[in-house]
Design a protein around this motif. Structure first.
Motif, PDB file in Angstrom:
ATOM      1  N   TYR A 344       0.879  -0.786  -0.204  1.00 22.93           N
ATOM      2  CA  TYR A 344      -0.298  -0.255   0.283  1.00 22.93           C
ATOM      3  C   TYR A 344       0.483   1.705  -0.064  1.00 22.93           C
ATOM      4  CZ  TYR A 344      -4.075   3.165   1.611  1.00 22.93           C
ATOM      5  OH  TYR A 344      -4.713   3.965   1.390  1.00 22.93           O
ATOM      6  N   GLN A 345       0.509   2.605  -1.204  1.00 23.18           N
ATOM      7  CA  GLN A 345       1.791   2.985  -1.388  1.00 23.18           C
ATOM      8  C   GLN A 345      -0.045   4.968  -0.421  1.00 23.18           C
ATOM      9  OE1 GLN A 345       4.534   3.984  -1.628  1.00 23.18           O
ATOM     10  NE2 GLN A 345       4.878   1.850  -1.682  1.00 23.18           N
ATOM     11  N   THR A 346       0.567   5.697  -0.111  1.00 20.16           N
ATOM     12  CA  THR A 346      -0.240   6.666   0.181  1.00 20.16           C
ATOM     13  C   THR A 346      -1.175   7.542  -0.981  1.00 20.16           C
ATOM     14  OG1 THR A 346       1.403   8.531   0.544  1.00 20.16           O
ATOM     15  CG2 THR A 346       0.764   6.773   2.645  1.00 20.16           C
ATOM     16  N   PRO A 347      -2.214   7.620  -1.094  1.00 20.52           N
ATOM     17  CA  PRO A 347      -2.713   8.440  -2.384  1.00 20.52           C
ATOM     18  C   PRO A 347      -1.582  10.028  -2.672  1.00 20.52           C
ATOM     19  CG  PRO A 347      -4.615   8.162  -1.639  1.00 20.52           C
ATOM     20  CD  PRO A 347      -3.021   7.271  -0.174  1.00 20.52           C
ATOM     21  N   GLU A 348      -1.113  10.154  -1.655  1.00 26.34           N
ATOM     22  CA  GLU A 348      -0.274  11.661  -1.536  1.00 26.34           C
ATOM     23  C   GLU A 348       0.995  11.705  -2.708  1.00 26.34           C
ATOM     24  OE1 GLU A 348      -3.190  12.252   1.103  1.00 26.34           O
ATOM     25  OE2 GLU A 348      -1.984  10.979   0.761  1.00 26.34           O
ATOM     26  N   HIS A 349       1.829   9.997  -1.926  1.00 23.10           N
ATOM     27  CA  HIS A 349       3.070   9.815  -2.550  1.00 23.10           C
ATOM     28  C   HIS A 349       2.237   8.961  -3.977  1.00 23.10           C
ATOM     29  CE1 HIS A 349       6.676   7.245  -2.939  1.00 23.10           C
ATOM     30  NE2 HIS A 349       6.013   6.426  -3.201  1.00 23.10           N
ATOM     31  N   VAL A 350       1.786   8.496  -4.342  1.00 21.91           N
ATOM     32  CA  VAL A 350       1.499   7.952  -6.065  1.00 21.91           C
ATOM     33  C   VAL A 350       1.299   8.901  -6.027  1.00 21.91           C
ATOM     34  CG1 VAL A 350      -0.008   6.617  -6.726  1.00 21.91           C
ATOM     35  CG2 VAL A 350       1.012   5.804  -4.773  1.00 21.91           C
TER      36      VAL A 350
END
Length: 359
Positions: A344-350
């Motif tokens: 899982y990657q945070t939306p902000e990072h992606v």
């Protein structure tokens, strides 16, 4: 004893085979997953446009005669009141002299009649008749003067003239075209909007920022002046389902000319929009899908509706919630119902790295 050894050997072989089978069983692939991002955003709609001068008229001969003089040239900027053409005035000058002479004669007759009327030699009615004749004669003078004035054709407003439709010495009939004149200090830009987008526009037209538009010219450069939507046509075109909008642009440098084409860029706000990466989607029969990851880490193929598109992003109209998890890598290597290991990657990072990678 030998029998026991054989049985033990067989059991060992079976256990060894099972162990090898377990070793070859692949672990679930570990793939990147993220969630939709909720935020206020906007997108830019682009519409093919036609550019027109606010005033674009034809200059025509008002009297019959030879084109005696041309004082301007093609493509020239002319000022309001500037002489442009002259029709040979000889005939109209003579008619004016004739009318003035007749008016003087009638004026003398009227003065004589008035003198007699003051001495009660003629009746008041005869004096009134003389006055009417004088008024008619003066009107003929004004008419002749108007015809003579029509031989001098001046610019009705400041603008750019087009090509010459007649040359010096040409015999002009009343109504013959001389040239066209365009006032391009301001430009009207017309563009067609589909019915659904028109309804969206009307729903938020009170927002001033939505009324502002930009113009992308034929060379793909954006015009340096911002325009404003002023009018919307009264009826839809039943054949196309579109309605015509008109935006006005100031044109201080006279860059835009009548008849040009371009594209209107209109910013459309999407408050509290739900965003997902474009790379998280795939199409089947012109419909858009994503893989949603369940709590058990299984993939569920889900149909979504796209409201608008941004660079690397889609604005989702329906089909997803903010707390859903969506697959963003390996979409071609998995299938519906498959279990995966989640990275899982945070939306902000992606979303901050979308311009660096696209599958």
């Amino acid at each position: 004893m030998i029998r026991h050894l054989v049985v033990l050997g067989f059991i060992g072989t079976v256990l060894s085979a099972c162990h090898k089978e377990e070793e070859h069983k692949e672990a679930p692939p570990k793939l990147e997953v993220t969630s939709p991002l909720r935020k206020d955003t906007s997108t830019t709609k682009e519409y093919v446009a036609q550019i027109h001068a606010t005033q674009h008229i034809e200059l025509r001969a008002l009297e019959r005669g030879y084109l005696q003089d041309i004082f301007v040239d093609e493509g020239q900027v002319v000022k309001q009141g500037q002489p442009m053409f002259k029709i040979m005035p000889n005939v109209y000058q003579v008619e004016l002299l004739k009318a003035e002479a007749e008016a003087k004669t009638v004026q003398i007759e009227y003065e004589n009649t008035r003198a007699l009327a003051e001495k009660n030699i003629v009746s008041p009615n005869e004096l009134a008749l003389g006055k009417a004749k004088l008024d008619k004669a003066n009107a003929e003078v004004k008419l002749a003067q108007t015809h003579l004035n029509f031989t001098d054709i001046k610019a009705p407003f400041t603008g750019v003239m087009d090509h010459l439709a007649a040359r010096k010495g040409s015999l002009m009939d009343e109504g013959d075209l001389l040239t066209t004149l365009s006032d391009n200090s301001k430009m009207w830009v017309y563009f067609n909007v589909p019915e659904a987008e028109y309804l969206d526009y009307m729903a938020i037209k009170g927002r001033d920022e939505h009324r502002k538009v930009k113009l992308k010219m034929a060379n793909a450069q954006v015009f340096n002046q911002e325009g404003t939507i002023e009018t919307i046509e009264g009826d839809f075109d039943n054949k196309t389902g579109n309605i015509e909008f008109r935006a006005v642009f100031n044109n201080p440098d006279r860059v835009l000319r009548h008849g040009e084409t371009g594209n209107i860029l209109m910013e459309v706000p999407f408050p509290n929009a739900l965003l997902i990466p474009q790379k998280a989607t795939f199409e089947v029969l012109d419909k858009t899908y994503v893989y949603v990851v369940t709590k058990a880490n299984k993939l569920e193929q889900r149909l979504i509706t796209i409201a608008a598109e941004q660079p690397h992003l889609f604005i989702v109209k329906s089909g997803l919630k903010e707390d859903d998890r969506v697959l963003i890598e390996g979409l071609r290597r998995v299938q519906n119902g498959e279990t995966i290991a989640v990275n899982y990657q945070t939306p902000e990072h992606v979303y901050s790295h979308l311009d660096l990678y696209a599958e």
